[in-house]
Design a protein around this motif. Structure first.
Motif: not given
Lengths: 129, 129
Positions: B49-60, B97-107
């Motif tokens: 729950v906190r991860l999803l909220q954190y992602l949603a509030e991050a840029e894009s 992206r390079g060596r890191w994984v980026h996660y994006t919420v699917r609205p």
């Protein structure tokens, strides 16, 4: 054996390979996250999802236990098990009327989880970092 | 031993003690209920729950895996476990992206469960029986 990373790996292969500046987002309070997770857990079952929808569509959001098993093709003990989960999560009220129990959806509980899912994604106003 | 019924019992003490006429509500389709339950199951954990909220509030709605463990005080393997649950439920996309994984919420996934929780309770228009 391959040493290549799985697509979902989060472990960097070199130390100090920082991709972007750190963020400073405010996390959801732990106790609020725990409350929400309890409600989501109560809904993590297809029978309970259908029970809740059935109750919500009934007159005044209320249905008598005598109708629910037939509609969902479940036994009375199975119904009791699922309704207790919904009740314990605060999603329904129960009310004994004579020999039968009536269940009523609590709209304020639905509103609480809906409020969480109203997370704004990808808008300038929601950016904290 | 008491023979009185527990407050949540659904079992009538006499046959034929019908409280009200039968209903004819339309149940949610079983496969749709199963899909929704899978998403609710992914959210049935406070860390997710906190991860999803954190992602949603991050840029894009996107955050790099390098920031998430520190924010939530979890290890990288624990992060991978939780992010896989969110990904498998369709709640986030992942992108290397390079060596890191980026996660994006699917609205659109949030919208789907929010749509279910928009159940209208106790209004004349929602009555089916």
């Amino acid at each position: 054996m391959s040493t290549s990373a799985a697509p979902w790996t989060d472990v960097p292969s070199t130390i100090g390979d920082v991709c972007c500046p750190g963020t400073d987002c405010e996390l959801l309070a732990k106790d609020r996250a725990e409350d929400l997770a309890l409600v989501f857990k109560a809904l993590a079952d297809p029978t309970r999802v259908r029970l809740l929808q059935y109750l919500a569509e009934a007159e005044s959001g209320t249905a008598c236990a005598c109708h629910l098993p037939a509609a969902l093709e479940i036994s009375q003990p199975t119904l009791s098990f699922h309704m207790r989960k919904l009740h314990d999560a605060g999603l329904v009220d129960r009310d004994k009327r004579g020999r039968w129990v009536h269940y009523t959806v609590r709209p304020e509980s639905l509103q609480r989880v809906r409020g969480f899912l109203d997370l704004q994604v990808d808008t300038a106003t929601s950016r904290c970092c």
